[in-house]
Design an enzyme around this catalytic site. Structure first.
Site, PDB file in Angstrom:
ATOM      1  N   GLU A 106       8.257 -15.073 -18.587  1.00  0.00           N
ATOM      2  CA  GLU A 106       8.460 -14.961 -17.142  1.00  0.00           C
ATOM      3  C   GLU A 106       7.440 -14.007 -16.545  1.00  0.00           C
ATOM      4  O   GLU A 106       6.986 -13.072 -17.206  1.00  0.00           O
ATOM      5  CB  GLU A 106       9.861 -14.402 -16.859  1.00  0.00           C
ATOM      6  CG  GLU A 106      10.929 -15.468 -16.678  1.00  0.00           C
ATOM      7  CD  GLU A 106      10.889 -16.105 -15.290  1.00  0.00           C
ATOM      8  OE1 GLU A 106       9.850 -16.010 -14.595  1.00  0.00           O
ATOM      9  OE2 GLU A 106      11.902 -16.701 -14.905  1.00  0.00           O
ATOM     10  N   ASP A 107       7.112 -14.235 -15.278  1.00  0.00           N
ATOM     11  CA  ASP A 107       6.269 -13.297 -14.551  1.00  0.00           C
ATOM     12  C   ASP A 107       7.054 -12.034 -14.208  1.00  0.00           C
ATOM     13  O   ASP A 107       6.624 -10.923 -14.486  1.00  0.00           O
ATOM     14  CB  ASP A 107       5.715 -13.962 -13.279  1.00  0.00           C
ATOM     15  CG  ASP A 107       6.788 -14.679 -12.448  1.00  0.00           C
ATOM     16  OD1 ASP A 107       7.968 -14.702 -12.845  1.00  0.00           O
ATOM     17  OD2 ASP A 107       6.424 -15.223 -11.390  1.00  0.00           O
ATOM     18  N   ASP A 110      13.890 -10.202 -11.199  1.00  0.00           N
ATOM     19  CA  ASP A 110      14.389  -9.387 -10.088  1.00  0.00           C
ATOM     20  C   ASP A 110      15.910  -9.315 -10.193  1.00  0.00           C
ATOM     21  O   ASP A 110      16.462  -8.395 -10.789  1.00  0.00           O
ATOM     22  CB  ASP A 110      13.903 -10.019  -8.778  1.00  0.00           C
ATOM     23  CG  ASP A 110      14.390  -9.275  -7.559  1.00  0.00           C
ATOM     24  OD1 ASP A 110      15.015  -8.215  -7.705  1.00  0.00           O
ATOM     25  OD2 ASP A 110      14.139  -9.750  -6.432  1.00  0.00           O
ATOM     26  N   LYS A 138      12.203  -5.657 -12.331  1.00  0.00           N
ATOM     27  CA  LYS A 138      12.700  -4.782 -11.266  1.00  0.00           C
ATOM     28  C   LYS A 138      14.047  -4.179 -11.653  1.00  0.00           C
ATOM     29  O   LYS A 138      14.731  -4.705 -12.541  1.00  0.00           O
ATOM     30  CB  LYS A 138      12.846  -5.592  -9.975  1.00  0.00           C
ATOM     31  CG  LYS A 138      11.517  -5.968  -9.345  1.00  0.00           C
ATOM     32  CD  LYS A 138      11.773  -6.605  -7.992  1.00  0.00           C
ATOM     33  CE  LYS A 138      10.510  -7.053  -7.344  1.00  0.00           C
ATOM     34  NZ  LYS A 138      10.794  -7.718  -6.052  1.00  0.00           N
ATOM     35  N   PHE A 159       8.382  -5.788  -3.108  1.00  0.00           N
ATOM     36  CA  PHE A 159       7.837  -7.132  -3.280  1.00  0.00           C
ATOM     37  C   PHE A 159       6.369  -7.038  -3.675  1.00  0.00           C
ATOM     38  O   PHE A 159       5.532  -6.510  -2.949  1.00  0.00           O
ATOM     39  CB  PHE A 159       7.980  -7.958  -2.004  1.00  0.00           C
ATOM     40  CG  PHE A 159       7.673  -9.410  -2.242  1.00  0.00           C
ATOM     41  CD1 PHE A 159       8.614 -10.239  -2.841  1.00  0.00           C
ATOM     42  CD2 PHE A 159       6.438  -9.934  -1.925  1.00  0.00           C
ATOM     43  CE1 PHE A 159       8.321 -11.573  -3.102  1.00  0.00           C
ATOM     44  CE2 PHE A 159       6.129 -11.272  -2.183  1.00  0.00           C
ATOM     45  CZ  PHE A 159       7.083 -12.087  -2.777  1.00  0.00           C
ATOM     46  N   VAL A 160       6.072  -7.565  -4.864  1.00  0.00           N
ATOM     47  CA  VAL A 160       4.724  -7.422  -5.421  1.00  0.00           C
ATOM     48  C   VAL A 160       4.010  -8.770  -5.508  1.00  0.00           C
ATOM     49  O   VAL A 160       4.647  -9.828  -5.561  1.00  0.00           O
ATOM     50  CB  VAL A 160       4.770  -6.778  -6.830  1.00  0.00           C
ATOM     51  CG1 VAL A 160       5.223  -5.329  -6.741  1.00  0.00           C
ATOM     52  CG2 VAL A 160       5.677  -7.570  -7.777  1.00  0.00           C
ATOM     53  N   ASP A 166       2.889 -14.742  -6.260  1.00  0.00           N
ATOM     54  CA  ASP A 166       2.383 -15.134  -4.943  1.00  0.00           C
ATOM     55  C   ASP A 166       3.263 -14.630  -3.808  1.00  0.00           C
ATOM     56  O   ASP A 166       4.420 -14.246  -4.005  1.00  0.00           O
ATOM     57  CB  ASP A 166       2.344 -16.662  -4.841  1.00  0.00           C
ATOM     58  CG  ASP A 166       3.753 -17.251  -4.702  1.00  0.00           C
ATOM     59  OD1 ASP A 166       4.616 -16.931  -5.543  1.00  0.00           O
ATOM     60  OD2 ASP A 166       3.989 -18.007  -3.738  1.00  0.00           O
ATOM     61  N   ARG A 172      -2.034 -15.114  -5.872  1.00  0.00           N
ATOM     62  CA  ARG A 172      -1.840 -15.277  -7.317  1.00  0.00           C
ATOM     63  C   ARG A 172      -3.076 -14.856  -8.099  1.00  0.00           C
ATOM     64  O   ARG A 172      -2.981 -14.391  -9.229  1.00  0.00           O
ATOM     65  CB  ARG A 172      -1.579 -16.751  -7.663  1.00  0.00           C
ATOM     66  CG  ARG A 172      -0.191 -17.236  -7.332  1.00  0.00           C
ATOM     67  CD  ARG A 172       0.051 -18.582  -8.009  1.00  0.00           C
ATOM     68  NE  ARG A 172       1.066 -19.352  -7.314  1.00  0.00           N
ATOM     69  CZ  ARG A 172       2.379 -19.146  -7.430  1.00  0.00           C
ATOM     70  NH1 ARG A 172       2.840 -18.192  -8.210  1.00  0.00           N
ATOM     71  NH2 ARG A 172       3.228 -19.888  -6.755  1.00  0.00           N
TER      72      ARG A 172
HETATM   73  P1  5GP Z   1      15.249 -13.566  -9.804  1.00  0.00           P
HETATM   74  O1  5GP Z   1      15.966 -14.878  -9.975  1.00  0.00           O
HETATM   75  O2  5GP Z   1      15.188 -12.738 -11.069  1.00  0.00           O
HETATM   76  O3  5GP Z   1      15.790 -12.779  -8.640  1.00  0.00           O
HETATM   77  O4  5GP Z   1      13.781 -13.897  -9.344  1.00  0.00           O
HETATM   78  C1  5GP Z   1      12.918 -14.533 -10.178  1.00  0.00           C
HETATM   79  C2  5GP Z   1      11.743 -15.149  -9.447  1.00  0.00           C
HETATM   80  O5  5GP Z   1      11.617 -14.693  -8.107  1.00  0.00           O
HETATM   81  C3  5GP Z   1      10.459 -14.744 -10.113  1.00  0.00           C
HETATM   82  O6  5GP Z   1      10.145 -15.593 -11.168  1.00  0.00           O
HETATM   83  C4  5GP Z   1       9.474 -14.813  -8.974  1.00  0.00           C
HETATM   84  O7  5GP Z   1       9.007 -16.127  -8.815  1.00  0.00           O
HETATM   85  C5  5GP Z   1      10.279 -14.420  -7.767  1.00  0.00           C
HETATM   86  N1  5GP Z   1      10.141 -12.963  -7.481  1.00  0.00           N
HETATM   87  C6  5GP Z   1      11.028 -11.965  -7.690  1.00  0.00           C
HETATM   88  N2  5GP Z   1      10.542 -10.781  -7.302  1.00  0.00           N
HETATM   89  C7  5GP Z   1       9.292 -11.032  -6.825  1.00  0.00           C
HETATM   90  C8  5GP Z   1       8.255 -10.185  -6.272  1.00  0.00           C
HETATM   91  O8  5GP Z   1       8.360  -8.963  -6.130  1.00  0.00           O
HETATM   92  N3  5GP Z   1       7.104 -10.817  -5.918  1.00  0.00           N
HETATM   93  C9  5GP Z   1       6.921 -12.162  -6.044  1.00  0.00           C
HETATM   94  N4  5GP Z   1       5.751 -12.647  -5.651  1.00  0.00           N
HETATM   95  N5  5GP Z   1       7.871 -12.978  -6.561  1.00  0.00           N
HETATM   96  C10 5GP Z   1       9.047 -12.411  -6.940  1.00  0.00           C
HETATM   97 MG    MG Z   2       6.747 -17.325  -5.786  1.00  0.00          MG
HETATM   98 MG    MG Z   3       9.161 -16.620 -12.488  1.00  0.00          MG
END
Ligand code: 5GP
Ligand code: MG
Ligand code: MG
Length: 186
Positions: A106-107, A110, A138, A159-160, A166, A172
């Site tokens: 995963e990137d 959050d 996070k 938010f990064v 992106d 990206r």
């Molecule tokens: P989660 O389901 O854990 O809340 O979020 C996962 C997805 O939300 C990540 O794979 C990513 O695509 C997007 N995301 C969450 N936080 C960020 C952030 O700070 N920046 C960006 N660009 N995408 C985020």
């Molecule tokens: Mg995105």
């Molecule tokens: Mg992701």
């Protein structure tokens, strides 16, 4: 050679959290650990599109193990900066993972909503093992029940963008990881 560093889009950023060199060094450290943990076993890297493209690409070139890769695309955010909580598979894996050693890459994690969904989905396909790596994490993700074995960096709740991440499909290709300036999205 031209490339996008933080300096090129500096007015859109409020802070650089990690430079491309710091990210590369951390990916190399994780690759060493993963190689050791999987010694002698073939790994199937499952990258989560689109954000994980950079880390999957860099990670596998830093690894010595035999790796295959496949991809899933999942919708969770759209173009906003808040998790919608709605998870949908946009593109499924091309291979059967039954009996395989799967490492999901995963990137960023959050809320963990996306990952929880993904883990229950992949577990039902009976892999031999299933572990998670994320480049960035996070604070909210620390409350998750799902264990994340490999973490690049724990970052603040901002938010990064960059290194695959992106905002509205932009940034990206920024090589560093940076906090997006609020004026860009508000
Ligand atoms: P989660 O389901 O854990 O809340 O979020 C996962 C997805 O939300 C990540 O794979 C990513 O695509 C997007 N995301 C969450 N936080 C960020 C952030 O700070 N920046 C960006 N660009 N995408 C985020
Ligand atoms: Mg995105
Ligand atoms: Mg992701």
């Amino acid at each position: 050679m031209t490339r996008v560093d933080a300096a090129d889009v500096i007015s859109d950023l409020s802070e650089v959290l990690y430079t491309s060199d710091q990210i590369a060094a951390r990916v190399a450290e994780l690759a060493v650990r993963i190689d050791a943990d999987y010694a002698g076993r073939d790994i199937l890297l499952v990258g989560v599109l689109n954000g994980a493209i950079m880390v999957v690409s860099d990670l596998q070139r830093a690894m010595k193990s035999h790796v295959e890769m496949d991809w899933m695309a999942i919708s969770s955010y759209g173009s906003g900066t808040q998790s919608s909580g709605v998870v949908r598979i946009l593109k499924d894996l091309g291979v059967d993972i039954e009996g395989r050693h799967v490492l999901v890459v995963e990137d960023i994690i959050d809320t963990g909503l996306t990952l929880s969904y993904l883990i229950s989905n992949l577990t039902s396909r009976k892999p031999a093992s299933l572990e998670i790596m994320t480049m960035f994490r996070k604070p909210g993700a620390l409350r998750m029940e799902v264990p994340v074995k490999y973490v690049g960096f724990d970052i603040p709740n901002k938010f990064v963008v960059g290194y695959g991440l992106d905002y509205a499909s932009r940034y990206r290709n920024l090589r560093d990881l940076a906090v997006l300036a609020p004026h860009v999205y508000s």
